[in-house]
Each structure stands twice: as C-alpha cells, then as structure tokens.
Design an enzyme around this catalytic site. Structure first.
Site, PDB file in Angstrom:
ATOM      1  CD  GLU A   1     -11.736  -1.134   7.195  1.00  0.00           C
ATOM      2  OE1 GLU A   1     -10.863  -0.437   6.663  1.00  0.00           O
ATOM      3  OE2 GLU A   1     -11.543  -1.817   8.212  1.00  0.00           O
TER       4      GLU A   1
ATOM      5  CB  CYS B   1      -3.874   3.967   2.836  1.00  0.00           C
ATOM      6  SG  CYS B   1      -5.094   4.552   4.002  1.00  0.00           S
TER       7      CYS B   1
ATOM      8  CD  GLU C   1     -11.015  -0.715   2.234  1.00  0.00           C
ATOM      9  OE1 GLU C   1     -10.333  -0.064   1.412  1.00  0.00           O
ATOM     10  OE2 GLU C   1     -12.196  -1.040   2.019  1.00  0.00           O
TER      11      GLU C   1
ATOM     12  CG  ASN D   1      -0.347   2.952   7.413  1.00  0.00           C
ATOM     13  OD1 ASN D   1      -0.993   1.967   7.741  1.00  0.00           O
ATOM     14  ND2 ASN D   1      -0.785   3.825   6.532  1.00  0.00           N
TER      15      ASN D   1
HETATM   16  P1  NAP Z   1       1.296  -5.768   4.636  1.00  0.00           P
HETATM   17  O1  NAP Z   1       2.726  -6.119   4.503  1.00  0.00           O
HETATM   18  O2  NAP Z   1       0.365  -6.260   3.598  1.00  0.00           O
HETATM   19  O3  NAP Z   1       0.847  -6.303   6.086  1.00  0.00           O
HETATM   20  C1  NAP Z   1      -0.450  -6.064   6.585  1.00  0.00           C
HETATM   21  C2  NAP Z   1      -0.754  -7.098   7.661  1.00  0.00           C
HETATM   22  O4  NAP Z   1      -0.876  -8.388   7.057  1.00  0.00           O
HETATM   23  C3  NAP Z   1       0.357  -7.241   8.715  1.00  0.00           C
HETATM   24  O5  NAP Z   1      -0.221  -7.477   9.975  1.00  0.00           O
HETATM   25  C4  NAP Z   1       1.101  -8.450   8.221  1.00  0.00           C
HETATM   26  O6  NAP Z   1       1.851  -9.095   9.223  1.00  0.00           O
HETATM   27  C5  NAP Z   1      -0.044  -9.313   7.747  1.00  0.00           C
HETATM   28  N1  NAP Z   1       0.344 -10.405   6.848  1.00  0.00           N
HETATM   29  C6  NAP Z   1       1.443 -10.501   6.069  1.00  0.00           C
HETATM   30  N2  NAP Z   1       1.434 -11.680   5.405  1.00  0.00           N
HETATM   31  C7  NAP Z   1       0.305 -12.337   5.758  1.00  0.00           C
HETATM   32  C8  NAP Z   1      -0.259 -13.604   5.421  1.00  0.00           C
HETATM   33  N3  NAP Z   1       0.329 -14.426   4.557  1.00  0.00           N
HETATM   34  N4  NAP Z   1      -1.434 -13.952   5.986  1.00  0.00           N
HETATM   35  C9  NAP Z   1      -2.057 -13.119   6.854  1.00  0.00           C
HETATM   36  N5  NAP Z   1      -1.552 -11.918   7.230  1.00  0.00           N
HETATM   37  C10 NAP Z   1      -0.397 -11.521   6.675  1.00  0.00           C
HETATM   38  O7  NAP Z   1       1.094  -4.181   4.716  1.00  0.00           O
HETATM   39  P2  NAP Z   1       1.906  -3.127   5.586  1.00  0.00           P
HETATM   40  O8  NAP Z   1       3.256  -2.941   4.981  1.00  0.00           O
HETATM   41  O9  NAP Z   1       1.815  -3.484   7.024  1.00  0.00           O
HETATM   42  O10 NAP Z   1       1.039  -1.805   5.379  1.00  0.00           O
HETATM   43  C11 NAP Z   1       1.228  -0.880   4.365  1.00  0.00           C
HETATM   44  C12 NAP Z   1       0.156  -1.024   3.315  1.00  0.00           C
HETATM   45  O11 NAP Z   1      -1.131  -0.863   3.904  1.00  0.00           O
HETATM   46  C13 NAP Z   1       0.220   0.034   2.229  1.00  0.00           C
HETATM   47  O12 NAP Z   1       0.045  -0.570   0.975  1.00  0.00           O
HETATM   48  C14 NAP Z   1      -0.944   0.942   2.546  1.00  0.00           C
HETATM   49  O13 NAP Z   1      -1.476   1.642   1.439  1.00  0.00           O
HETATM   50  C15 NAP Z   1      -1.925  -0.029   3.091  1.00  0.00           C
HETATM   51  N6  NAP Z   1      -2.956   0.644   3.873  1.00  0.00           N
HETATM   52  C16 NAP Z   1      -4.222   0.706   3.361  1.00  0.00           C
HETATM   53  C17 NAP Z   1      -5.230   1.364   4.056  1.00  0.00           C
HETATM   54  C18 NAP Z   1      -6.638   1.431   3.521  1.00  0.00           C
HETATM   55  O14 NAP Z   1      -7.542   1.682   4.295  1.00  0.00           O
HETATM   56  N7  NAP Z   1      -6.849   1.198   2.239  1.00  0.00           N
HETATM   57  C19 NAP Z   1      -4.927   1.961   5.286  1.00  0.00           C
HETATM   58  C20 NAP Z   1      -3.615   1.882   5.771  1.00  0.00           C
HETATM   59  C21 NAP Z   1      -2.646   1.210   5.063  1.00  0.00           C
HETATM   60  P3  NAP Z   1       3.432  -8.768   9.384  1.00  0.00           P
HETATM   61  O15 NAP Z   1       3.535  -7.344   9.755  1.00  0.00           O
HETATM   62  O16 NAP Z   1       3.835  -9.694  10.456  1.00  0.00           O
HETATM   63  O17 NAP Z   1       4.066  -9.071   8.060  1.00  0.00           O
END
Ligand code: NAP
Length: 498
Positions: A468, A288, A254, A156
C-alpha cells in the site's frame, strides 16, 4: 446534507443516504462509557451490497474517463474539508474506538497526508515508453483503472486506513465499495460525508455498513468486483486472499503483527525507553505496528528495565477524550476478553509479570474496557504471549547476547510487519536491516507508523499482495496496458512471434 437525524446513520449508495433493505440496524457504544450509545447504523444486506456494486459500475465509467488531474482536484477539495472537519472526525474516532484524542488527531493528519499525496499522483500516473524491436513502431504502456474495487477495513484506524485505500483507488479512476469494520461505522460515515461534500460524483464511492460475513463476503464473491484491498486479522485476510485468488481477483491483504524492538548495549537509553513505551502503550497497543516485544542486549538489560518500569508506571490511564490520559480503554468487550486471556496465559506459561496485569474496574473505570499497561519478562519463546498478536497494552521482554541472537528472536514469529533497533553502531544496524524479516525497519525509532509516500506493508503472515501507499499504490489500483503502434506508411512483412 445527509443524516438529518444524527443518532441514526444511513449507508451511502449511488449518491443517496439510505436505510438497509432489511430495515435492520445496530448500535455502537463508547468503550470508555459503555452505556453511552454512539449511534445507530444500518445492518446492510447482500442486496445492499449488490445495489452498491451496480451503482459503482455505472458511475465508474464516467469517473474512469475523467482526466486524472481533475480527479486529483476533487481529492484536494476533500483535503480542504478535512482541514475544517478534522477535529470532528478525531473526536468521533475517540468516542467510537476509544483511542487517545492526540492519537486520533494524528490519524486525521495521516489521512490528510495520503489524500494530498494521492491528489498529486493525478499529475503523474506514469506509464513508460521503450524502443520497439520493430521498425516504424512505437511501444509504451498506459494505466487503466481496475473498475469497481472493494475496500474492507479494520476498526483500529477507522479513518486513516480507509483513506489510504480510498484515495489511491479514486485517483486511479476506480469506483469504490467501502465496507468498514462493524465496530467503527461513525468514523466511516463522516469520512464518506467529506467525499460527498467535495463533489465526488454519485456512485463513485459507496458505503455499506454491516457484518463482514454477509456484506464483506458478498463483495469478495461478486464477479463485478475486480480488486479487493483488505486490512485486518491474519485469519480473515488469509481466507479472503485465497478465495479472491481462486476467483482471479487482485487482492492485497495487510494483516497482523508481532513487532519487536531490539535494544543494543550502545543504545541511547532515553531514546530507546521512550520509543518502546510509545510503541507498546500508545493507542493502547491497538496498532498493527505496536511494539509487542522488546529484545534487550544483556549489558544494558538492568538499566533498561528500571527505566522502562518507571516510565510505564507514570502513564495515566483514562477516557481518551481527556488529553491528559496516555492510555485509553480497549475498544470492545471482545478486545478486553482477548487481552485478559493473554495476560492470564502469560503467567500460566511461565512468564514473570513485572507490572500491570489487571483490568481497571473501580470509580471512573467502572463503565469502560480498561486494562493496566502490562510488562512480562522471562517469557518462554514458545509461549502464546511470545508468539501471538495480543493487540493491547502488553509488552513482552527478552534478553539476547548479541545482534544475531536478537534478530533470531525477532524473526521467530509467523508475523513480519515492522521492527526496530536502537544502536549507534552502523555495522550492527546494517546487519540487522539486511536480516530482519519485516516489511518495515526502523533504526533508533519506534516500530510505529510510516510515511505515506513510502510503501507500507508486511512479510510472512503480516501481508500479501502489492504494497500500500508509496509509488506502489498505483500498481495495485491499475492494470498496465501495453500499446504498440505501427506508423509505417506501407505494409511490410512482420516477424511472427507469440
Ligand atoms: P478483522 O476481524 O479481520 O476484520 C477486518 C475487516 O474484515 C472488517 O471490516 C470485518 O468486518 C471484515 N470481515 C470479517 N469477516 C469477513 C469476511 N468473511 N469477508 C469479508 N470481510 C470480512 O480485523 P479487525 O479485528 O477489524 O482488525 C484488527 C486486525 O487488523 C489486527 O490483526 C491488526 O494487526 C490488523 N491490522 C493490520 C494493519 C496492517 O496494515 N498490516 C493495520 C491495521 C490493523 P466486521 O467488522 O463486520 O467483522
């Protein structure tokens, strides 16, 4: 320069642009026009991840011994290149992730801010000195890089989040393995190109595209990765944090949010409604820190809702590349399905749909993942749309009689990333600041964003590990080493402590 054929992109390992060792690739598509291919990218393998880590180990030695101000000079070159290529990267974000181009430009600005701030850190990187209890002894601390670190990022904010991890990691002298989200490899590739163009030595930054469950997991499991900086879902982050800890790695995670804005009776109505509309529907709600809930004191409820519905109805939905559009498509079929499922559950679980609630599929919307900006009121506190992260243009509205009840509602979720209150009463504002369970708190401003020289992160299920950005960023990407120097001319009896 890398990637002579711009429709097929390669990974970047040890300073070389390379194909996956399996030869397998995958395509990504524009969420506004799903038949348009954005590019073809490498499906990296565990072997590729291992090659990247090996390259990082070798290159990291020279980088760690490069004086931090010189490392900062490379980051300043990165900044200069982003001045020139920023619009190219912003357009890539919009084409690949879908967000409105104005938000994408804001994201580039945010990335530049952290790169600038990190470059300056090269001339600080403070340890501290303190008197020793022993005679003729000097005691102080220095900071040492962690070694090879893994950066795992979501789709995102495909440039800003990698930048706010990579730049701090590099200034602290680490080698980086960058694993972006599978959905946004183009932005990641262009960002990596910028670092290469700035003259970062080969192997110091390595990019591996491919699935989290294979290459992401390989980084977590590798004994040569000493720290992992992860941003993404609470589900993956929780597992990754637990596994990393069991392997004695430093991990920061995060994760998700369910951010609430509180509107008190004395709020400036114009400011409050503007902040909530921007917070809920800006970047199509896929932030987020997006405003997912608004809690309105009963005396202002009617006026607030009238104005909120009016301004939300005036938002234009369309392809994010057109500056005239306020709300763009969701970024994937998966996101579309999830958001529509939440909207369905809202009605089923007793909430009242005030506006929106439909997928847009006709005419210009036929080929994209568009959903109307949606508002629910009378939302049961235990319903899914009240408790879970929706991550789309959906706002839930609640009523409260006073600030205590409003904060209780705000705190009634598992998440604790960001929040805000609109009030002119300083006593109420401070009562809120001291009791709301979020890592970032805004008064008379939206739940969104933050500045790079202040810590960014959440409480509860929203974040774990060191914060961070801000001065805290250095704590995560270095180890403090404690130094004692006995400079006495002669040997003497020493106290026998630990
Ligand atoms: P996600 O599905 O958890 O994926 C995040 C990253 O982790 C991706 O690069 C993903 O790769 C990787 N990943 C997935 N499975 C893994 C594993 N088993 N081992 C290591 N890495 C793995 O999250 P998303 O859908 O990309 O992002 C949306 C989420 O991010 C929302 O919940 C949002 O709130 C959160 N977010 C939080 C913040 C903050 O600062 N708190 C900021 C922005 C977003 P793949 O893409 O290849 O699956």
């Amino acid at each position: 320069m890398p990637n002579p054929n711009k429709t097929t992109y390669q990974s970047y390992i040890g300073g070389e642009w390379v194909n996956s060792s399996s030869g397998e690739t995958y395509e990504t598509f524009n969420p506004a026009h799903t038949s348009n291919v954005v590019g073809t990218f490498q499906s990296c393998t565990v072997e590729d991840a291992e090659a990247a880590i090996a390259a990082g180990k070798v290159a990291g030695v020279g980088w760690a011994s490069t004086p931090a101000p010189q490392r900062g000079a490379v980051l300043l070159k990165v900044l200069g290149i982003l001045e020139r290529r920023g619009e190219e990267l912003a357009q890539a974000i919009t084409v690949e992730e879908g967000k409105p181009i104005i938000d994408a430009r804001g994201e580039i600005k945010r990335a530049m801010n952290i790169i600038e701030y990190s470059a300056g850190e090269g001339r600080r990187m403070f340890g501290y000195t303190t008197p020793s209890e022993l005679p003729d002894t000097v005691a102080y601390t220095i900071r040492r890089p962690m070694g090879v670190v893994a950066i795992i990022t979501p789709w995102n904010f495909p440039v800003a989040i990698p930048a706010w991890k990579i730049a701090p990691a590099l200034i602290c002298g680490n080698a980086v393995i960058f694993k972006p989200a599978s959905a946004t490899p183009l932005a990641a590739t262009l960002l990596t190109e910028v670092f290469e163009e700035a003259g970062l030595p080969p192997g110091v930054l390595n990019l591996i595209t491919g699935s989290g469950s294979s290459v992401g997991n390989a980084l977590v499991e590798s004994p040569d990765i000493s720290a992992i900086s992860f941003t993404g879902s609470t589900e993956i982050g929780t597992r990754l944090y637990a596994r990393g800890a069991s392997l004695l790695k430093k991990v920061q995670a995060e994760m998700g949010g369910k951010n609430a804005a509180i509107i008190m009776n004395d709020a400036d109505l114009d400011k409050a409604v503007g902040g909530v509309v921007q917070g809920a529907f800006g970047s199509t709600g896929q932030r987020c820190t997006a405003t997912s809930r608004v809690i309105v004191q009963d005396g202002i409820y009617g006026d607030f809702m009238k104005e909120l519905v009016e301004r939300t109805s005036a938002l234009t939905v369309g392809d994010g590349i057109d500056e005239a559009n306020d709300v763009a498509p969701l970024s994937s079929q998966n996101q579309l399905d999830t958001v529509m499922e939440y909207i369905g559950s809202g009605t089923e679980q007793g909430a009242r749909l005030v506006i929106g609630g439909h997928r847009l599929e006709d005419g210009e919307f036929a080929d994209g993942y568009y959903v109307e900006p949606t508002i629910f009121e009378d939302v049961p506190l235990d319903s899914r749309i009240a408790q879970e992260e929706i991550f789309g243009p959906v706002l839930t509205v609640f009523k409260a009689k006073d600030v205590k009840e409003a904060v209780d509602i705000s705190n009634s979720v598992e998440f604790g990333l960001s929040s805000s209150i609109y009030t002119k009463d300083l006593t109420v504002a401070h009562q809120y600041i001291n009791t709301v369970e979020t890592g970032m708190v805004h008064v008379n401003a939206p739940t969104l964003g933050g500045e790079v020289h202040l810590p960014f992160g959440g409480l509860k299920s929203s974040g774990v590990g060191a914060r961070e950005q801000g001065v805290e960023m250095v704590d995560f990407f270095t180890e403090p080493i404690t130094v004692y120097i006995d400079h006495a001319a002669e040997a003497k009896e020493r106290a026998r402590f630990i």
